[in-house]
Every structure is written in C-alpha cells, then in structure tokens.
Design a protein around this motif. Structure first.
Motif, short mmCIF file in Angstrom:
data_model
loop_
_atom_site.label_atom_id
_atom_site.label_comp_id
_atom_site.label_asym_id
_atom_site.label_seq_id
_atom_site.Cartn_x
_atom_site.Cartn_y
_atom_site.Cartn_z
N GLN A 74 -0.24 12.38 9.42
CA GLN A 74 -1.42 11.75 8.92
C GLN A 74 -1.24 11.37 7.56
N HIS A 75 -1.90 10.21 7.17
CA HIS A 75 -1.39 9.75 5.63
C HIS A 75 -2.69 9.46 4.96
N ALA A 76 -2.55 9.50 3.63
CA ALA A 76 -3.90 9.15 2.89
C ALA A 76 -3.05 8.12 1.75
N MET A 77 -4.04 7.15 1.62
CA MET A 77 -3.76 5.72 0.83
C MET A 77 -3.86 6.45 -0.69
N VAL A 78 -2.78 6.14 -1.57
CA VAL A 78 -3.00 6.94 -3.00
C VAL A 78 -2.72 5.88 -4.15
N ALA A 79 -2.18 4.55 -3.84
CA ALA A 79 -2.03 3.51 -4.75
C ALA A 79 -1.55 2.08 -4.28
N ILE A 80 -1.61 1.26 -5.11
CA ILE A 80 -1.66 -0.19 -4.47
C ILE A 80 -1.01 -0.97 -5.45
N TYR B 235 1.32 -5.30 -11.05
CA TYR B 235 0.08 -4.97 -11.01
C TYR B 235 -0.18 -3.70 -10.15
N PHE B 236 -0.68 -2.34 -10.76
CA PHE B 236 -0.96 -1.16 -10.01
C PHE B 236 -2.38 -0.67 -10.18
N LYS B 237 -2.85 -0.19 -9.20
CA LYS B 237 -4.20 0.35 -9.05
C LYS B 237 -4.60 1.59 -8.26
N GLU B 238 -5.36 2.28 -8.26
CA GLU B 238 -5.90 3.32 -7.32
C GLU B 238 -6.82 2.51 -6.28
N PRO B 239 -6.57 2.85 -4.89
CA PRO B 239 -7.22 2.24 -4.14
C PRO B 239 -8.77 2.48 -4.42
N ASP B 240 -9.65 1.68 -3.98
CA ASP B 240 -11.17 1.82 -4.27
C ASP B 240 -11.77 1.81 -2.83
N GLY B 241 -13.07 1.93 -3.12
CA GLY B 241 -13.86 2.33 -1.77
C GLY B 241 -13.71 1.02 -0.75
N GLU B 242 -13.50 -0.22 -1.32
CA GLU B 242 -13.42 -1.37 -0.39
C GLU B 242 -11.84 -1.41 0.18
N ASP B 243 -11.01 -0.89 -0.76
CA ASP B 243 -9.72 -1.01 -0.20
C ASP B 243 -9.76 0.04 1.10
N LEU B 244 -10.35 1.05 1.02
CA LEU B 244 -10.52 2.17 2.04
C LEU B 244 -11.23 1.41 3.28
N ALA B 245 -12.11 0.75 2.95
CA ALA B 245 -13.25 0.03 4.03
C ALA B 245 -12.26 -0.87 4.63
N ARG B 246 -11.49 -1.67 4.19
CA ARG B 246 -10.57 -2.57 4.76
C ARG B 246 -9.60 -2.03 5.86
N TYR B 247 -9.21 -0.89 5.61
CA TYR B 247 -8.29 -0.19 6.53
C TYR B 247 -9.10 0.17 7.67
N ASP B 248 -10.22 0.71 7.31
CA ASP B 248 -11.39 1.09 8.51
C ASP B 248 -11.42 -0.05 9.53
N ARG B 249 -11.93 -1.25 8.76
CA ARG B 249 -12.14 -2.57 9.64
C ARG B 249 -10.75 -2.77 10.47
N ALA B 250 -9.67 -2.78 9.97
CA ALA B 250 -8.53 -2.89 10.75
C ALA B 250 -8.52 -1.78 11.87
N ARG B 251 -8.53 -0.85 11.76
CA ARG B 251 -8.78 0.47 12.58
C ARG B 251 -9.67 0.06 13.69
N PHE C 239 1.14 -1.10 -0.12
CA PHE C 239 -0.17 -0.04 0.01
C PHE C 239 0.84 1.09 -0.07
N LEU C 240 0.67 2.19 -1.01
CA LEU C 240 1.57 3.23 -0.96
C LEU C 240 0.69 4.48 -0.51
N TRP C 241 1.23 5.24 0.39
CA TRP C 241 0.49 6.45 1.29
C TRP C 241 1.34 7.59 1.24
N VAL C 242 0.78 8.97 1.28
CA VAL C 242 1.23 10.09 1.16
C VAL C 242 1.06 10.85 2.78
#
Length: 736
Positions: A245-251, A266-282, A153-156
């Motif tokens: 703080q960080h924002a997820m920007v690429a995978i 394989y590269f992609k922009e994080p989608d809604g489910e990727d962001l939701a997975r991080y929220d579940r981890a939190r 996961f790449l973050w800025v």
C-alpha cells in the motif's frame, strides 16, 4: 575489410559520446525501450569498414548505398545492427525469439506518415485531458491558483504493524530534493508531514509548523522498521499483507500563473483536495468494466521473484488506480482507431509509457525527475515511489516538456525517431562544439518516393529462434549481431511487463499469440528455469552454425560480447568453432555508459570485444600470441588506442579486453582438431584448458606495464574532446 579498415580510436570516440546520451545520436531508439543497446556508430563503422574500400574517417560522414548487400542478425534485440544496415541500403534478415524484440524492430523500420501520427497523438492527449485532466491539477501553494499542473506525485510504501495494526509509513529518508537543481533542500517533516525547505540538510533545524526537529534519516532501514504507535519492530516486505500500500506524501508541480515570479521548482504537501482527486480516480475506475488492464499472474523468475517477496502477484498490482484508469482509457481510444501504422505506433507508445506509469518508479532527488522502472535493468522495489503526470506537460514556446513520463513526452520522442529515419544524421565534434551532419541520401525504412521514383528495401523479420533459422547457403554477405550475454539481463521477465498490455492492443498480430515472451529456448542463464552454461552454449552454437552456413565464403560474422568472468566466454569460443569459423580479430569498443545506474561505481566493464570471424581469410601474425606476455602486449596496444579516444580503461575493462584475446587464441589453437559433435561439456572443457594454457587474466596482469596494472578499479570516466590519429602498422598475415 574490417580487420584492416576498422579504426579503434575513431570508433571508440564516437561510441563513447553516443552512449552518454544515445537518444541524441540515434533517435530511432526512442521508438521503444530495449536493454543494453550497442552504439549504432559501431555497426555503421563495421559495415563501412567491410564494404567501402577507403579509410573509415573519410567514409563515415558521407552517404552510401550498399544495395545488393544482404546482412543477417540472429539476435535482433533492439535492432541496432539491422537498422544501421537498412540505413545503408542493405537488405536485412533478422531473428529474435522474443515477440517484443520483433515488434520493436518492426516499428523502428516501418514507414509511417509522421504528420498523421502527430495529429493522432495530439487527439489522444486532448481526449484524455477531457476525461482525466482534472486528476493532475493542484492548488499552487504560493499564488493559490487552482489549475497548477502536477508533474509528480511522491508516495511512500506503507504496511500494517503486526502488533497494533496501525499503519507504518516506510520512510527510508525524508529528503525530497537536493539543492543542486533547486535553490533549497526539500524535506518532509517526520512528525507532521509538512514539506519544508532548508539551506543545510545536515543541520536542518526545526519544522516551522510543528516545531519538531527535522531529519533526513528515515525510520525504515535494512528491512526493519519500528512502529511509531507501539514501538514493535516490524519486518518488511511482508508478502502476507498482499501488494504494498502507498501514502501520498509530496507533490512536485508547475504553476503557469506565478512562474515568472517564482524561483526554482514547486513542491508541496498534498492537501485534502489532492487526496480527494485520487479518490475520484479510484471511483471512476470502479465504474469501468476493464477491457485492457491485464489480470495475468506474475510467473516466478530470477527478477520477478523480487516482486513476489513484496506481495505482488498480478501485473495490475504494480499500478495505482489513477494510473490504471488513464491506461485503460488510453487503450480504449487506441483500439477504436483504424488498423494501420498510426494505431500500431500509438499502441507501441503506450507499451513504452508503462515504464513511467507504474508504482515502482523512483524520484531522483538530485536530477529531480522520475526514474523509469527499468533504469537498473530489473524490478527495483523501493520504499519511495514516483507517479508521473499521464498526460505530460508541454512547455509551449520551447517545444519541450516539463517533467517526464507522460503522453506528450513519448509522442514527441516517437515523432523525432521517425523524423530521424527520414533524414538520418551523424554528430561531429569540433572541440566543445557539436554539429549535426545530415547524411543526405540515406534513410531508414522500406520505401522512399523521390524524384528518381520509388525505391524499396527488403526487411525480413522473424519472430522465432535463430536456432531454427532456414537460410540458403551463400545468401548472406555479412552477419552482424549483439548476442545475449550469459546470465545478464532477463529480457523476457522484464519485457512481459509491457507485453501483457501490448498484446491486448495488437491481438490480431501473430507474434502476440503466446501468453508470455518467455521461452525455454531463450539464450540466457536463468536459475529459475534451470538454464545453465551448457544450455547457453548449445543454443548459441546452433544459431551460429545456421547463420555461418548462410554466409558467402570469407564473409564476416562479427559480434559484440563482454562479461566479467571468463567462464561466460567459453560458449562463445565453442560456437565459433562449431560454426567452422576462425576469429581473425578481436577489437575493443566502448558499449556501455559508465554513468549508468547499474554500471557507475562498479568493477564492471563498459568495453565490448568485437569478435570478427570468417570461414576463410587471413589473420595478422602480430595478433598470434604464444603466452601471457604477448597477450599483455596486445592488451596494452588496445588500451593505447582507447586512450586516444579519451577513455582510460579500468581494470575491469582490461580484463574483458584480455578475455577477448584469450578466446580468439583458444579458437585459433583448437580449430584444426575441433569436433563439433563432441559433448557440450567436453567442448567447454577444451576451451577452458586452451585459455588456462595462457595463465588467465592473473598471469596477463603480471606482464602489464605498472601504470596499467594499477588502473582504476571502478567506472568513473568523462569524455575528452579531440585526440591524435592512430593507425596500426602493416603486419605479416597467416591464412586460414
């Protein structure tokens, strides 16, 4: 003896190759990260040169048993000298004030059932897969498979605008991947955040999704960034806002479903489910009552002050919630295992894994992999961070792993390290071909059971300063060490990052009683702790004196050293003289990798001087210089020997070689009238004056051959294969 048998071109060639990919030559170092490890081939060569009466080239690739030889090391660090001595059958005794160093060497030398370890590591990974495996999945952007495995996961970094309060993403640039190990260049659109692939990163064109012009240049530079919402120029870092703080920007991910049809990564922009997975981890982390996540404050320090400037105040703030969740669960599993080597091994693995499981790791846009936190021997706080898959991704048939920084990676490396201890090898080169040569009969450890019965070796390790070492006179046959280099790596400040986690898993071990690895007695320059050259000189001298007293008459005290400034060598000469030793040789040997991030492109040296010292013996008259011209001759001879190994020394390398000879001669000229009871400042001044009598490096440079005087300024070398043999001629000797 080392002075006659040590073969500079032969050893330098081996050391150069080993330092390129040290883990391939000495897998034992993969037990745990330590800094600036010297080549194992060097210390093997020193031991064989001293104790095996035949040419080094003939003895190096054969098995030896130096039973009855006792070797000491007052500064164990990563343990290289002791590991090489143990492998050769020596009894070893080592000291280090840093509990992490003590623990690492103990784990390197400790025996373990590798099959039992592999089973335990596999069980741990399977247990974690059930609990957090879903947090490392994503939907493939090409085939739609929902079980693709995230590699990174790449973050800025992000902070709030001081004017409008809106979030600013601190992009230093928008390039994710270069087209070297991937067919295309991968960029992030600065306008809409799309991850796009282009042929030409200099002229990338427009974003296919929003039509905005693509660019590689980011908005954040030189600690300034303009707010995209209100235009206000903000400064960063801003510690008042707390930890970054960080924002997820690429995978970057791996998709087993369409891998055979897909070209490249394989590269992609994080989608809604990727962001939701991080929220579940939190959310899952919030449901736990952490037992192992450290809450210690980060103390002030030469390296840690950089963290404070970024708003980090506690070690836990250097991790995101998904990392904290996985690490806490890993600790709980390990703590539930029975006490013994396997549990300690997994605790060591977790400590080493921390290097990749934190939010200071960076993503290498050329190599397309995570760079661990210690890749530059400090705490580099970048604007783009890389989060690795905690579990790791075994590749199946190849037996390797996809990506870096996960449990499967660290477990495989540890198992390979312990297999190497059981069956060590050397690497022999035939042109471009490399061949592993098993050295049957040698092993690393404390006990071996074979057809001849049970064989045991003693390893006496002390988690204390060598300035308090108590060894019987005449009890050591050799001292081999790689001492601290003044004002270089801040070992304790860096190792506390691992220590605050590991001590919770190894609380029953006495070496973890201290809340930190830091000590007032640590021998390194440190401005924060007001430790200068005098402190370094006094501590080094006390350690040298105690170890020299334990040496048998005429036994060698050999150590490596290099530094960019001659002032950092003055304590070395004073310590040698205080210990009643004479430097009988100063030998050059490559000890760093020129391509290292903290070395490549700099004027720093990769060449150590190996100082060989004895209380009594002889020194070659050829080595006794009377002025800068003769020192220049010795430097040129050393350069010629290194040339035979395929190394063209830079001016920085030659400067360090010259410093070695100057210090050796200062010791020689001061030895008769030296007063070890004199004040430290007076002793350092006496050494400085002895060095200055030769005119220093500037005067030596004037006497070098013109082609050497114009040597490259910066490190940028490659190993060449082969080379003619070299042997120094016989010289008259002077007793001391």
């Amino acid at each position: 003896m080392i002075e006659k048998q040590f073969d500079v071109p032969f050893v330098a060639d081996l050391a150069l190759r080993e330092k390129q990919i040290q883990q391939n030559y000495r897998p034992v170092i993969a037990v745990h990260k330590w800094f600036a490890r010297r080549p194992g081939t060097l210390f093997r060569a020193l031991l064989l040169s001293e104790f095996v009466p035949e040419p080094l080239r003939a003895s190096f690739y054969r098995a030896h048993n130096l039973d009855g030889i006792r070797v000491g090391d007052p500064f164990m660090g990563g343990g290289t000298p002791l590991i090489e001595a143990n492998r050769l059958g020596c009894e070893v005794v080592g000291y280090d004030i840093n509990p992490m160093a003590y623990w690492i060497v103990w784990q390197e030398i400790r025996d373990i059932d590798v099959d039992a370890y592999r089973a335990a590591a596999s069980a741990l990974r399977s247990w974690l897969e059930e609990r957090v495996g879903d947090l490392y999945r994503t939907t493939c952007a090409y085939c739609g498979a929902t079980d693709a495995q995230v590699k990174y996961f790449l973050w800025v970094k992000a902070q709030r605008c001081v004017s409008c309060g809106e979030e600013i993403l601190l992009f230093p640039g928008y390039l994710v991947a270069e087209n070297r190990r991937h067919p295309m260049n991968v960029l992030i659109c600065s306008a809409c955040g799309a991850v796009v692939e282009v042929n030409d990163r200099r002229n990338p064109g427009a974003c296919a999704r929003c039509g905005a012009q693509l660019t590689t240049a980011g908005r954040a530079a030189r600690n300034r960034v303009a707010c995209p919402h209100c235009g206000k120029t903000n400064s960063y870092p801003d510690a008042r806002q707390g930890p970054p703080q960080h924002a997820m920007v690429a995978i970057e991910y791996h998709c087993p479903s369409c891998r055979l049809e897909h070209v490249g990564r394989y590269f992609k922009e994080p989608d809604g489910e990727d962001l939701a997975r991080y929220d579940r981890a939190r959310a899952r982390l919030g449901e736990l009552d952490p037992e192992f996540i450290p809450d210690e404050e980060i103390p002030r320090g030469d390296e840690t002050d950089r963290l404070h400037r970024w708003g980090y105040r506690r070690y836990r703030e250097m991790f995101n919630d998904r990392q904290l969740l996985g690490l806490e669960l890993s600790c709980r599993y390990i703590a539930g295992l029975p006490e013994g080597p396997v549990r300690d091994a997994l605790a060591t693995n977790l400590s080493d894994l921390l290097r990749y499981q934190n939010m200071l790791c960076r993503y290498d846009t050329m190599a397309l992999k995570s760079l661990d936190i210690f890749s530059v021997h400090g705490f580099p706080v970048g604007l783009m961070q890389c989060e690795s898959n905690l579990l790791g991704i075994p590749s199946g048939k190849s037996g390797s792993n996809l990506g870096s920084g996960g449990w499967s990676n660290v477990a495989d490396k540890y198992a390979a390290a312990k297999e190497y201890c059981r069956v060590p090898f050397e690497v022999r080169h035939y042109g471009q071909r490399k061949v592993r040569v098993p050295i049957g009969g040698e092993w690393i450890g404390l006990q071996r059971i074979d057809s001849s019965g049970v064989r045991e070796r003693r390893a006496e390790l002390h988690c204390e300063s060598a300035t308090r070492a108590s060894l019987a006179p005449g009890s050591l046959d050799a001292v081999l060490t790689d001492p601290p280099y003044f004002s270089n790596v801040q070992y304790a400040e860096l190792m506390d990052f691992c220590y605050v986690w590991l001590r919770r898993l190894a609380a029953h071990k006495g070496c973890f009683a201290r809340p930190s690895t830091r000590s007032e007695d640590e021998l390194t320059g440190n401005a924060t702790m007001d430790r200068g050259l005098a402190h370094f000189a006094e501590g080094l001298s006390e350690a040298f004196v105690r170890m020299a007293r334990a040496l048998k008459p005429g036994a060698p005290f050999a150590f490596t050293y290099h530094h960019n400034t001659i002032e950092a060598y003055l304590p070395v000469a004073a310590a040698i003289l205080d210990a009643g030793l004479v430097c009988s040789a100063s030998l050059p040997c490559p000890a760093e990798m020129g391509a290292s991030i903290h070395i490549n492109g700099t004027g720093s040296s990769i060449v150590d001087t190996v100082f060989v010292c004895r209380a009594t013996g002889v020194v070659s008259r050829h080595l006794l210089a009377c002025g800068p011209e003769e020192v220049a001759r010795l430097v040129q001879e050393d350069v010629a020997a290194l040339n035979l190994a395929g190394l063209r020394p830079t001016r920085g390398d030659m400067r360090c070689i010259a410093h070695g000879h100057l210090i050796r001669m200062a010791v020689w000229n001061l030895r008769r009238d030296w007063d070890p009871r004199a004040p430290t400042e007076r002793k350092l001044r006496a050494v400085s004056e002895a060095v200055e009598s030769f005119g220093g490096w500037t005067a030596i440079l004037e006497h070098l051959d013109p082609d050497l005087a114009t040597a490259p300024l910066f490190q940028n070398w490659a190993v060449c294969e082969g080379g003619p043999s070299y042997r120094a001629g016989e010289e008259d000797e002077v007793s001391f």
